[in-house]
Structure formats: C-alpha cells, structure tokens
Write a protein that holds these residues in place. Structure first.
Motif, short mmCIF file in Angstrom:
data_model
loop_
_atom_site.label_atom_id
_atom_site.label_comp_id
_atom_site.label_asym_id
_atom_site.label_seq_id
_atom_site.Cartn_x
_atom_site.Cartn_y
_atom_site.Cartn_z
N UNK A 128 51.20 44.60 24.58
CA UNK A 128 51.93 44.53 23.49
C UNK A 128 52.99 46.00 23.42
N UNK A 129 52.27 46.91 23.77
CA UNK A 129 52.74 48.24 23.95
C UNK A 129 54.20 48.52 24.69
N UNK A 130 54.03 47.98 26.10
CA UNK A 130 54.97 47.92 26.98
C UNK A 130 55.80 46.63 27.22
N UNK A 132 55.30 43.74 28.49
CA UNK A 132 55.56 42.95 29.66
C UNK A 132 54.45 41.92 29.62
N UNK A 133 54.67 41.02 30.55
CA UNK A 133 53.66 39.78 30.74
C UNK A 133 52.36 40.09 31.10
N UNK A 134 51.40 39.02 30.97
CA UNK A 134 50.13 39.24 31.19
C UNK A 134 50.01 39.37 32.90
N UNK A 135 50.85 38.57 33.59
CA UNK A 135 50.69 38.87 35.12
C UNK A 135 50.76 40.27 35.63
N UNK A 136 51.87 40.96 35.15
CA UNK A 136 52.19 42.01 35.36
C UNK A 136 51.26 43.07 34.97
N UNK A 137 50.76 42.99 33.87
CA UNK A 137 49.52 43.90 33.36
C UNK A 137 48.53 43.83 34.04
N UNK A 138 48.15 42.54 34.51
CA UNK A 138 46.62 42.29 35.41
C UNK A 138 47.04 42.99 36.89
N UNK A 139 48.44 43.02 37.08
CA UNK A 139 48.65 43.59 38.87
C UNK A 139 48.37 44.99 38.63
N UNK A 140 48.89 45.46 37.55
CA UNK A 140 48.81 47.05 37.41
C UNK A 140 47.52 47.33 37.32
N UNK A 141 46.68 46.70 36.27
CA UNK A 141 45.39 47.11 36.09
C UNK A 141 44.47 47.07 37.17
N UNK A 142 44.71 45.83 38.07
CA UNK A 142 43.96 45.62 39.19
C UNK A 142 43.91 46.92 40.03
N UNK A 143 45.34 47.41 40.11
CA UNK A 143 45.62 48.55 41.07
C UNK A 143 45.09 49.84 40.73
N UNK A 144 45.05 50.07 39.31
CA UNK A 144 44.39 51.37 38.96
C UNK A 144 43.15 51.16 39.21
N UNK A 145 42.44 50.02 38.84
CA UNK A 145 41.03 50.07 38.89
C UNK A 145 40.56 50.04 40.32
N UNK A 146 40.98 49.49 41.32
CA UNK A 146 40.85 49.71 42.73
C UNK A 146 41.00 51.17 43.11
N UNK A 147 42.01 51.76 42.69
CA UNK A 147 42.28 53.26 43.16
C UNK A 147 41.52 54.17 42.35
N UNK A 148 40.51 53.74 41.38
CA UNK A 148 39.64 54.46 40.70
C UNK A 148 40.32 55.36 39.50
N UNK A 149 41.82 54.98 39.34
CA UNK A 149 42.31 55.91 38.03
C UNK A 149 41.65 55.69 36.71
N UNK A 150 41.41 54.25 36.57
CA UNK A 150 40.95 54.12 35.38
C UNK A 150 39.63 53.41 35.42
N UNK A 151 38.85 53.08 34.37
CA UNK A 151 37.58 52.26 34.59
C UNK A 151 37.53 51.24 33.43
N UNK A 152 36.77 50.16 33.83
CA UNK A 152 36.57 49.02 32.84
C UNK A 152 35.32 49.18 32.38
N UNK A 153 35.24 48.62 30.81
CA UNK A 153 33.98 48.78 30.28
C UNK A 153 33.99 47.11 29.56
N UNK A 154 32.99 46.55 30.08
CA UNK A 154 32.82 45.25 29.25
C UNK A 154 31.80 45.36 27.98
#
Length: 166
Positions: A128-130, A132-154
């Motif tokens: 909502x803030x940026x 952008x569509x959901x596919x783009x958000x998923x692409x960038x979040x997966x990259x940042x998660x795999x690089x260890x720049x961000x963390x996911x909490x369930x």
C-alpha cells in the motif's frame, strides 16, 4: 458480386489456395472496405465441402479440396505466405531466462527505509505504501529475506517483517 462457382474457380486458378486479400484482388474489390459478399460465398463453399480453411495465426488460407501437392511444395507455399520462416541453427529465445530476476536498487532501499521507519510491517502495508503489486512485493521481500537484511515473524496467522532479529 462473384457467385460461389466463380469464387471456387478463382481459388483453383490462383493455384488451389488463396487468402482473403488474394480473392479481393482477383475480383477487383481491394478498394472496398468493410463487409463484402466474399465471406458469405466462402462459408457456403466450406459448408458444401468444396474448400477448407487453414487458420494460422491471424491469417486464413482457403484451399480447394481438388488441390494436391508434395511436402516440398507445401513448405514453399507456406514460406510465400510468410507463415513458415527459415529456421536458424541457434535461435535465442526472447526475454530473460526463466527464474532470473532483475532487482531495482532504489526499490530495495525504499522497502528497507519503510521497514526501518515502521519497525514491524506486513506485506500489505509495504504494498500500500509503495503502490506496487503483490508479485513485486513478494520478489523483493524474498530477496531481502534470503540476503538476511530483514526477518520474518509468523504470529497468529500474520507474516510480519522487521529488520531486528528476535
């Protein structure tokens, strides 16, 4: 206006096959725009089993059922219509190889800044803030998660993203 017999004769005289533009040119109707009698005559000939329609892409070729040719002649005919093209030995596929992504550094920085500012965010908030569509958000979040720049909490069915390792 040509009759059915005249259209069938024209197809045979044009070599046993013709497209719609060939028939319009044969009957001197190429200057006419819009509907003509030719589509009606062609449908009637198809219905009567005198011709058949070969549809390739956006082009229709009408073939007289009296027409016969060898494989080599058929290939030559398809090349004349521009339907069959010469095959190159090593033909490169268009676009990026499947599974490869191109990441925009500016978008990565925007996502990281937003997460730093809000501390904990959901995927929807980022989207909502940026704007952008959901596919783009998923692409960038997966990259940042795999690089260890961000963390996911369930937590309770929610996926939360943060820059802090909890």
């Amino acid at each position: 206006m040509p009759s059915q017999e005249e259209v069938h004769r024209a197809i045979n005289e044009l070599g046993g096959f013709a497209d719609f533009n060939d028939l319009k040119e044969y009957f001197g109707m190429e200057h006419l725009k819009g509907n003509s009698c030719l589509p009606q005559r062609i449908r009637a000939l198809e219905r009567d089993g005198k011709i058949t329609r070969l549809r390739l892409g956006n082009k229709s070729i009408f073939i007289s059922l009296d027409f016969s040719c060898s494989r080599e002649e058929a290939i030559k005919i398809l090349k004349e219509f521009g339907i069959l093209k010469e095959q190159k030995k090593e033909q490169r596929k268009r676009g990026r190889p499947r599974g490869t992504y191109v990441y925009n550094d500016e978008m990565i920085y925007k996502i990281m800044d937003f997460i730093r500012e809000k501390k904990v965010v959901t995927r929807w908030q980022i989207r909502k803030h940026l704007k952008i569509n959901d596919k783009t958000v998923n692409k960038y979040l997966n990259k940042l998660l795999s690089d260890g720049a961000i963390f996911k909490i369930n937590s309770g069915g929610w996926e939360l993203y943060t820059i802090f390792n909890l």
